[in-house]
Design a protein around this motif. Structure first.
Motif, PDB file in Angstrom:
ATOM      1  N   LEU A  47      24.187 156.028  41.649  1.00 52.96           N
ATOM      2  CA  LEU A  47      23.303 155.194  41.146  1.00 52.96           C
ATOM      3  C   LEU A  47      23.702 153.758  41.004  1.00 52.96           C
ATOM      4  O   LEU A  47      25.034 153.662  40.855  1.00 52.96           O
ATOM      5  CB  LEU A  47      23.074 155.764  39.526  1.00 52.96           C
ATOM      6  CG  LEU A  47      22.410 157.063  39.306  1.00 52.96           C
ATOM      7  CD1 LEU A  47      22.432 157.344  37.746  1.00 52.96           C
ATOM      8  CD2 LEU A  47      21.027 156.717  39.833  1.00 52.96           C
ATOM      9  N   VAL A  48      22.891 152.884  40.991  1.00 51.33           N
ATOM     10  CA  VAL A  48      23.534 151.496  41.078  1.00 51.33           C
ATOM     11  C   VAL A  48      22.868 150.773  40.100  1.00 51.33           C
ATOM     12  O   VAL A  48      21.779 150.891  39.557  1.00 51.33           O
ATOM     13  CB  VAL A  48      23.106 150.640  42.390  1.00 51.33           C
ATOM     14  CG1 VAL A  48      23.484 149.266  42.393  1.00 51.33           C
ATOM     15  CG2 VAL A  48      23.543 151.530  43.657  1.00 51.33           C
ATOM     16  N   TYR A  49      23.578 150.503  39.006  1.00 55.45           N
ATOM     17  CA  TYR A  49      23.258 149.679  37.855  1.00 55.45           C
ATOM     18  C   TYR A  49      23.211 148.047  38.056  1.00 55.45           C
ATOM     19  O   TYR A  49      24.445 147.747  38.234  1.00 55.45           O
ATOM     20  CB  TYR A  49      24.008 150.154  36.586  1.00 55.45           C
ATOM     21  CG  TYR A  49      23.932 151.468  36.205  1.00 55.45           C
ATOM     22  CD1 TYR A  49      23.236 151.731  35.333  1.00 55.45           C
ATOM     23  CD2 TYR A  49      24.884 152.334  36.852  1.00 55.45           C
ATOM     24  CE1 TYR A  49      23.027 153.354  34.880  1.00 55.45           C
ATOM     25  CE2 TYR A  49      24.814 153.969  36.420  1.00 55.45           C
ATOM     26  CZ  TYR A  49      23.783 154.178  35.552  1.00 55.45           C
ATOM     27  OH  TYR A  49      23.724 155.648  35.278  1.00 55.45           O
ATOM     28  N   ILE A  50      22.475 147.491  38.038  1.00 53.31           N
ATOM     29  CA  ILE A  50      22.146 146.008  38.181  1.00 53.31           C
ATOM     30  C   ILE A  50      22.039 145.258  36.816  1.00 53.31           C
ATOM     31  O   ILE A  50      21.056 145.387  36.166  1.00 53.31           O
ATOM     32  CB  ILE A  50      20.972 145.677  39.146  1.00 53.31           C
ATOM     33  CG1 ILE A  50      21.436 146.748  40.514  1.00 53.31           C
ATOM     34  CG2 ILE A  50      20.997 144.477  39.285  1.00 53.31           C
ATOM     35  CD1 ILE A  50      19.939 146.555  41.299  1.00 53.31           C
ATOM     36  N   SER A  51      22.735 144.428  36.612  1.00 56.06           N
ATOM     37  CA  SER A  51      22.777 143.550  35.474  1.00 56.06           C
ATOM     38  C   SER A  51      21.648 142.592  35.214  1.00 56.06           C
ATOM     39  O   SER A  51      21.093 142.508  36.253  1.00 56.06           O
ATOM     40  CB  SER A  51      23.843 142.523  35.327  1.00 56.06           C
ATOM     41  OG  SER A  51      25.136 143.299  35.124  1.00 56.06           O
ATOM     42  N   GLY A  52      21.187 142.487  34.130  1.00 60.25           N
ATOM     43  CA  GLY A  52      20.010 141.682  33.972  1.00 60.25           C
ATOM     44  C   GLY A  52      20.112 140.386  34.864  1.00 60.25           C
ATOM     45  O   GLY A  52      21.029 139.636  34.862  1.00 60.25           O
TER      46      GLY A  52
END
Length: 152
Positions: A47-52
Motif C-alpha cells: 500500500l502506498v499512502y499519499i499525503s494530502g
C-alpha cells in the motif's frame, strides 16, 4: 482429479484481478460522482499512502484563487506522486477530499475533473470532508490517497 482442481484454482488465483471495486445494486450509483462505494485488494503487494496534495503549483506552491485550477493541480500533483511509484490513478483504492467552503458547484467541478484523471473507471472509494480552512491560506482543496502497488 484433486491435483487438477488445485492447479486450476492456483492458475485462476494468479489471473484474478488484484483490485476490486464494488457498487452494490441496492445502493445509489456513485459513478456519476467519481467514486465507488468500496474497494479492496487481494494480492501480494504494498500500500502506498499519499499525503494530502494541494492545488499549489510547483516548488513555489503558487495557489490560484480559482477552485477548478486548484483541483486540476491537486490531481496533477497526486499523479506526480503516483508516477514516482510507477503507478496510475487506477491503482488508487481510496481518496479523501478536504474542500474549503464546500458547495454543490465545487462538487460538480470535482466530478468533472476526476473524470479527466480517471479516464478509465473504476473510481476509487472516496470521502469528502467540508472544512473551513486548510493548512495554508488560500488552499481550497487537499486530496490524499491510498494506492496499491502489486508485486511484479
Amino acid at each position: 482429479m484433486k491435483h487438477l482442481l488445485s492447479i486450476l484454482l492456483f492458475i485462476w488465483g494468479l489471473s484474478a484481478k488484484a483490485q476490486t471495486f464494488k457498487n452494490p445494486e441496492s445502493l445509489f450509483d456513485p459513478t456519476p460522482y467519481g467514486f465507488s462505494h468500496a474497494s479492496s485488494v487481494k494480492a501480494n503487494g504494498k500500500l502506498v499512502y499519499i499525503s494530502g496534495q494541494s492545488g499549489g503549483l510547483g516548488k513555489e506552491h503558487h495557489l490560484s484563487s480559482d477552485f477548478r485550477e486548484q483541483v486540476q493541480i491537486a490531481l496533477k500533483n497526486l499523479t506526480t506522486v503516483l508516477d514516482s511509484y510507477h503507478l496510475k490513478p487506477e491503482n488508487v483504492m481510496k481518496v479523501t477530499l478536504l474542500i474549503v467552503d464546500h458547495s454543490s458547484e465545487k462538487l460538480k467541478i470535482w466530478e468533472e475533473e476526476i473524470r479527466q484523471t480517471w479516464k478509465n473507471k473504476p473510481f476509487p472509494a472516496s470521502t469528502l470532508i467540508p472544512v473551513t480552512k486548510l493548512a495554508i491560506d488560500g488552499m481550497l482543496i487537499e486530496v490524499d490517497a491510498v494506492a496499491f502497488q502489486p508485486i511484479k
